[in-house]
Design an enzyme around this catalytic site. Structure first.
Site, mmCIF file in Angstrom:
data_model
loop_
_atom_site.group_PDB
_atom_site.id
_atom_site.type_symbol
_atom_site.label_atom_id
_atom_site.label_comp_id
_atom_site.label_asym_id
_atom_site.label_seq_id
_atom_site.Cartn_x
_atom_site.Cartn_y
_atom_site.Cartn_z
ATOM 1 N N MET A 78 30.587 2.035 62.850
ATOM 2 C CA MET A 78 31.640 2.681 63.375
ATOM 3 C C MET A 78 32.140 2.536 64.756
ATOM 4 O O MET A 78 31.360 1.625 65.340
ATOM 5 C CB MET A 78 31.397 4.018 63.473
ATOM 6 C CG MET A 78 30.972 4.813 62.028
ATOM 7 S SD MET A 78 30.324 6.492 61.972
ATOM 8 C CE MET A 78 31.930 7.400 62.407
ATOM 9 N N HIS A 79 33.273 3.102 64.966
ATOM 10 C CA HIS A 79 33.907 2.985 66.529
ATOM 11 C C HIS A 79 34.501 1.588 66.942
ATOM 12 O O HIS A 79 35.100 1.732 68.133
ATOM 13 C CB HIS A 79 32.837 3.536 67.617
ATOM 14 C CG HIS A 79 32.087 4.702 67.107
ATOM 15 N ND1 HIS A 79 32.374 5.882 66.658
ATOM 16 C CD2 HIS A 79 30.757 4.818 66.993
ATOM 17 C CE1 HIS A 79 31.845 6.821 66.304
ATOM 18 N NE2 HIS A 79 30.427 6.300 66.434
ATOM 19 N N ASP A 237 28.966 4.213 58.407
ATOM 20 C CA ASP A 237 27.773 3.812 57.941
ATOM 21 C C ASP A 237 27.025 5.221 57.725
ATOM 22 O O ASP A 237 26.165 5.149 56.757
ATOM 23 C CB ASP A 237 27.013 2.811 58.975
ATOM 24 C CG ASP A 237 27.250 2.963 60.261
ATOM 25 O OD1 ASP A 237 27.459 4.276 60.611
ATOM 26 O OD2 ASP A 237 26.646 2.368 61.001
#
Length: 485
Positions: A78-79, A237
């Site tokens: 992520m991110h 995830d």
């Protein structure tokens, strides 16, 4: 029919081939490099993700009837900030989730825009790992590149784009950007303004099981798949791993002992804790979840064994550990700083309480217990919200250790359910693809059907009491040491 789950991780892409029944037919992993151009920076080349995923899919489907592949779904780190120009060229290497360069931007968002406003706009506050601070960093430090941005996307969404041509993301992954109005599952106009981003630069939002498109003809041809293969939005995830472990519906819990450690609590209702110590995100099942994320979990044990003790035999290091709940050594697991619940990129790892009779096994035990105590910090926040949890699933590399599972059960006073198959985000991605292709009516149905519990580690009353005493000491260490970090 077959469904492919793609788990785009930080060190490798893991691909899983699943039959409609849930039977796993094959798993393939393909590694790619990670770059650290400056201390605290962490980057990857998105092209590596795509080439390794395509190669992996070819390998994954060797020897099967490829015309039977029906759908592809994702779970992804992520991110990360992926930026493309008007010609779809990657502008700069992707800035990853564990990159700490945007500390000033994080402070600006939390202190000058204000945590109350951020929480109102997005249900969350700024963390250095989130995407919005990275966008502000790029605007300030790379203005020429910032001016070229036509598309902003997350790592797994770059794969979806290259495979299908669909500029998309899903609400669970988008929740970690600090650009999404989580409660209403739409982009936040206020955050777009703060980050100087236009809505056309952001992907179209989907639920995790929704079909975003089909394979581009040239990609289908290269893979030997039908051009009708559906590409499904997928999930971040942690949400994908939650689907894979059946942590769907209301009040379910999953603990992940991966590189990072998470405690994930699914909820039908939207909720935010008053200090924003936990992330409040959309879930891949169409509802919401609360999540506490430690930046270092199984990676603490890996560091301790491989870098300090110079061994890869984790089981041998854990074998002499007998006396649980009686260790005088404590370990603060903040090797990469910490996210939940402290939100402090400057926090660091600490051993405390050693004496002349401290053994190697005591130190190893302290590392395992330190991670469990750190996860309990987040569980305590959830409990203060009135959320009642009495059991949890467990997944991730660290969950292979029987000792660590026992420590978790007793530190947190939870029944720990062990699953027959634990393939985390790749399994979740394949399950989301199966729902998107109509093989199952919804995510909750497939999640409950496929998560088979084969063992439960029960907390022991005496050990719970001993660990309670230890935890009360542990939780005083961070506030005492905070001014020194």
């Amino acid at each position: 029919m077959y469904y492919i789950g793609v788990d785009l991780g930080t060190s490798a892409v893991k691909l899983l081939l699943m039959e409609e029944s849930g039977k796993i037919c094959n798993i393939v992993s393909k590694e790619y490099p990670l770059f650290f151009p400056h201390p605290g920076w962490s980057e990857q080349n998105p092209e590596d993700w795509f080439t390794q995923s395509v190669e992996g899919m070819k390998e994954l489907t060797e020897g099967i009837d490829r015309s039977q592949v029906a759908g592809i779904g994702f779970g992804g780190q992520m991110h990360g900030l992926v930026t493309l120009d008007k010609d779809d060229n990657v502008i700069r290497p992707a800035i990853l989730w564990n990159d700490g360069r945007s500390q000033k931007e994080t402070e600006y968002l939390n202190n000058e825009i204000g945590k109350d406003k951020l929480s109102q706009y997005t249900a969350n506050i700024a963390f250095a790992g989130f995407t919005a601070p990275k966008i502000l960093w790029m605007k300030k430090n790379e203005p020429e590149k910032f001016a070229q941005i036509a598309k902003i996307m997350l790592p797994k969404d770059y794969l979806a784009y290259r495979l299908s041509g669909s500029f998309c993301t899903d609400v669970s992954d988008a929740s970690g950007m600090l650009l999404l109005d989580v409660k209403n599952r739409c982009w936040s106009k206020e955050m777009m303004e703060i980050c100087d981003v236009k809505e056309e630069q952001l992907p179209k939002l989907y639920e995790s099981w929704e079909v975003v498109g089909t394979l581009k003809p040239e990609v289908a041809k290269e893979l030997g798949f039908s051009a009708d293969v559906k590409v499904v939005a997928g999930a971040g995830d942690n949400a994908a791993a939650a689907v894979g472990t059946g942590t769907v519906g209301d009040g379910q819990c999953n603990i992940s002992l991966g590189t990072s450690g998470t405690i994930f609590i699914s909820s039908k209702n939207f909720g935010v804790d008053e200090n924003n110590a936990l992330h409040s995100f959309c879930h891949a099942d169409g509802s919401y979840h609360l999540m506490g994320c430690m930046l270092s979990a199984a990676s603490c044990n890996k560091w301790w064994a491989e870098e300090i003790l110079q061994t890869k035999d984790f089981a041998a290091e854990q074998a002499p550990i007998q006396k649980l709940g009686e260790n005088n050594v404590f370990f603060l697991p903040y090797l990469m700083g910490e996210r939940s619940p402290h939100n402090n990129p400057d926090a660091r790892g600490v051993f405390f309480g050693m004496s002349m009779d401290t053994t190697r096994a005591d130190m190893t035990q302290a590392v395992l217990e330190g991670v469990a105590f750190g996860l309990r910090d987040s569980l305590e926040v959830a409990r203060k919200l009135g959320i009642k949890i009495d059991r949890t699933k467990i997944c991730g590399g660290g969950a292979k250790s029987p000792l660590w599972k026992k420590i978790i059960a007793n530190v947190m006073n939870l029944k720990v359910d062990v699953l027959e198959v634990e393939e985390g985000p790749s399994m979740g991605g394949a399950m989301l693809a199966a729902v998107g292709c109509g093989a199952y009516p919804d995510v909750e149905t497939i999640g409950k059907k496929m998560a088979h519990v084969v063992d439960t580690v029960e907390p022991e009353e005496e050990l719970v009491a001993k660990y309670e005493e230890r935890y009360q000491k542990f939780k005083k260490l961070y506030p005492t040491l905070k001014p020194l970090f």
